[in-house]
Scaffold this motif. Structure first.
Motif, PDB file in Angstrom:
ATOM      1  N   THR A 148      -3.501   2.381  -1.963  1.00 53.12           N
ATOM      2  CA  THR A 148      -1.931   2.535  -2.068  1.00 53.12           C
ATOM      3  C   THR A 148      -1.187   1.200  -1.763  1.00 53.12           C
ATOM      4  OG1 THR A 148      -1.400   3.305   0.237  1.00 53.12           O
ATOM      5  CG2 THR A 148      -2.185   5.007  -0.946  1.00 53.12           C
ATOM      6  N   THR A 187       2.333   6.478   3.171  1.00 60.47           N
ATOM      7  CA  THR A 187       1.725   7.238   2.219  1.00 60.47           C
ATOM      8  C   THR A 187       0.530   7.674   2.851  1.00 60.47           C
ATOM      9  OG1 THR A 187       2.674   5.845   0.308  1.00 60.47           O
ATOM     10  CG2 THR A 187       0.580   7.272   0.052  1.00 60.47           C
ATOM     11  N   LEU A 188      -0.483   6.835   3.757  1.00 65.11           N
ATOM     12  CA  LEU A 188      -1.604   7.220   4.351  1.00 65.11           C
ATOM     13  C   LEU A 188      -1.448   8.439   5.441  1.00 65.11           C
ATOM     14  CD1 LEU A 188      -4.635   6.763   5.193  1.00 65.11           C
ATOM     15  CD2 LEU A 188      -3.682   5.354   6.917  1.00 65.11           C
ATOM     16  N   TRP A 230      -7.064   3.734   8.283  1.00 75.49           N
ATOM     17  CA  TRP A 230      -7.554   4.143   6.930  1.00 75.49           C
ATOM     18  C   TRP A 230      -8.152   5.569   7.291  1.00 75.49           C
ATOM     19  CZ3 TRP A 230     -12.563   4.651   5.517  1.00 75.49           C
ATOM     20  CH2 TRP A 230     -13.640   4.461   6.339  1.00 75.49           C
ATOM     21  N   GLU A 289       4.417   2.207   3.027  1.00 77.11           N
ATOM     22  CA  GLU A 289       4.161   2.842   4.098  1.00 77.11           C
ATOM     23  C   GLU A 289       4.366   4.164   4.321  1.00 77.11           C
ATOM     24  OE1 GLU A 289       8.196   0.306   4.451  1.00 77.11           O
ATOM     25  OE2 GLU A 289       6.326   0.584   3.126  1.00 77.11           O
ATOM     26  N   GLU A 302      -0.877  -0.983   6.169  1.00 79.11           N
ATOM     27  CA  GLU A 302      -1.375  -0.841   7.215  1.00 79.11           C
ATOM     28  C   GLU A 302      -1.967  -2.094   7.787  1.00 79.11           C
ATOM     29  OE1 GLU A 302      -2.179   1.418   9.856  1.00 79.11           O
ATOM     30  OE2 GLU A 302      -0.419   2.544   9.177  1.00 79.11           O
ATOM     31  N   GLU A 304      -4.259   2.227   2.844  1.00 82.06           N
ATOM     32  CA  GLU A 304      -2.705   1.877   2.589  1.00 82.06           C
ATOM     33  C   GLU A 304      -2.713   0.354   2.993  1.00 82.06           C
ATOM     34  OE1 GLU A 304       1.284   2.509   5.119  1.00 82.06           O
ATOM     35  OE2 GLU A 304       0.538   4.333   4.373  1.00 82.06           O
TER      36      GLU A 304
END
Length: 378
Positions: free
Chosen positions: A132, A48-49, A77, A46, A92, A89
């Motif tokens: 991810t 990373t996006l 996204w 979580e 999400e 991700e």
């Protein structure tokens, strides 16, 4: 003096961008003239996006999908129109943090929402997907994702399987003929933050199932169900990826990404560093400060602080980790380039208090670090 600030998120407390800001605030108390480069990071889990969006300037989009329990939710996204690239991700749509602790169900949680996000990316015209993995509430080896993308997973009576990893024990037919044909032209890269295989004592169910609500008996049930799914997948596709490092990521989503999309599994921190141009930033740095919620022996498997420290050590730059907790085996991280590591708490402290004060504590620890570093420089 130039300091590169590159933390991951601090789970349940701060996203990486806020953590970087807090660290910078502490440094500026001591070195107001220093050049500070804030570079929020992620390793596939979580947050990373957000790091990818910050680094690439990609558009943040929202899609209504199912969460891990099949309830409607809004999931973000990323879309980079120039390169026709999508960033998705898993957390999400199917993230553990979205599910209250007393509602977590590793037996029945689904990755269906991830499949819905992939469909949205295909509708936008995606040619490349960076997926991810990390922070998942699921243990279904991507079965829900496949169903959302058009695959049929049927039991002995020809009925669709129920959501969740436990239902895979009833799989009789794996029909991929209905998979969205656009997937065949989609190039998929997968970012993972662990190197676990799909099955066994280091597998998805045994290692990560308990945090998703699985009892010891349910872990055994899930491991057997995923083994059955791996058998069916190998029989259908002709390749067996159950032992691939990272196959167990996100409840077996690493396995699904490789088996059904032909994705390369790469350490998430390496992919993020590539996207943000980390090496160029590191080349000018005198010091790197990183961190996340916990540093321990498992951090060596691909977590953000160690991924960054390895790169920093290769370039001769000291690297300090500021973490919520120093867990078992954290000392091994010294050999991987962590110059020093500090826990945030300034005394005995309840978890809720530590989470609430995370930004304050980060600023204080960062101030202490640069005071020492500055004294050493004379």
């Amino acid at each position: 003096m130039q300091i590169l600030i590159a933390p991951d998120s601090y789970k349940d407390a701060l996203p990486a961008s806020d953590a970087a800001r807090a660290i910078a605030h502490g440094i500026q108390r001591v070195l107001p003239e220093a050049t500070l480069i804030r570079c929020p990071m992620g390793d596939g889990g979580e947050g990373t996006l957000d790091a990818l969006l910050d680094a690439t300037g990609a558009e943040r989009r929202e899609q209504r999908v199912q969460d891990a329990l099949g309830r409607p939710c809004e999931a973000a996204w990323g879309w980079h129109a120039e390169s026709r690239s999508a960033f998705i991700e898993l957390a999400e749509a199917s993230g553990l943090q979205q599910i209250p602790r007393d509602q977590r169900s590793a037996l029945h949680s689904t990755t269906h929402g991830v499949g819905e996000l992939i469909l949205a990316a295909l509708d936008a015209g995606a040619e490349t997907l960076l997926l991810t993995l990390g922070g998942s509430a699921t243990n279904d080896a991507g079965a829900g994702m496949l169903q959302a993308l058009g695959a049929r997973l049927l039991d002995a009576e020809g009925k669709p399987l129920a959501p969740g990893g436990a239902a895979l024990a009833e799989l009789q037919t794996l029909d991929l003929s209905g998979l969205d044909p656009r997937l065949a032209k989609l190039r998929v890269e997968t970012a993972v933050d662990v190197d676990n295989p799909l099955l066994g004592e280091r597998g998805a169910s045994a290692v990560f199932g308990p945090q998703k609500g699985a009892s010891d008996a349910e872990v055994a049930t899930l491991d057997a169900a995923l083994a059955h799914f791996a058998d069916a997948t190998a029989a259908t596709l002709g390749d067996d990826h159950r032992d691939l490092p990272g196959a167990g990521a996100a409840g077996g989503m690493g396995f699904a990404a490789r088996a059904f999309f032909g994705a390369e599994l790469r350490p998430g921190i390496e992919l993020v560093m590539q996207q943000v141009g980390f090496d160029a930033l590191l080349a000018e740095a005198d010091l790197v400060i990183t961190g996340e919620g916990q540093l321990d022996g498992q951090s060596l498997a691909g977590k953000t602080p160690v991924g960054i420290s390895r790169r920093a050590a290769a370039n001769g730059v000291p690297c300090v980790a500021l973490v919520g907790r120093l867990g078992e085996g954290w000392q091994a991280c010294h050999a991987e380039g962590i110059t020093a590591a500090f826990a945030l708490a300034d005394g005995p402290m309840a978890l809720d208090d530590a989470l609430t004060r995370c930004a304050e504590l980060l600023s204080d620890r960062a101030e202490g670090v640069v005071r020492l570093f500055n004294a050493r420089r004379g």
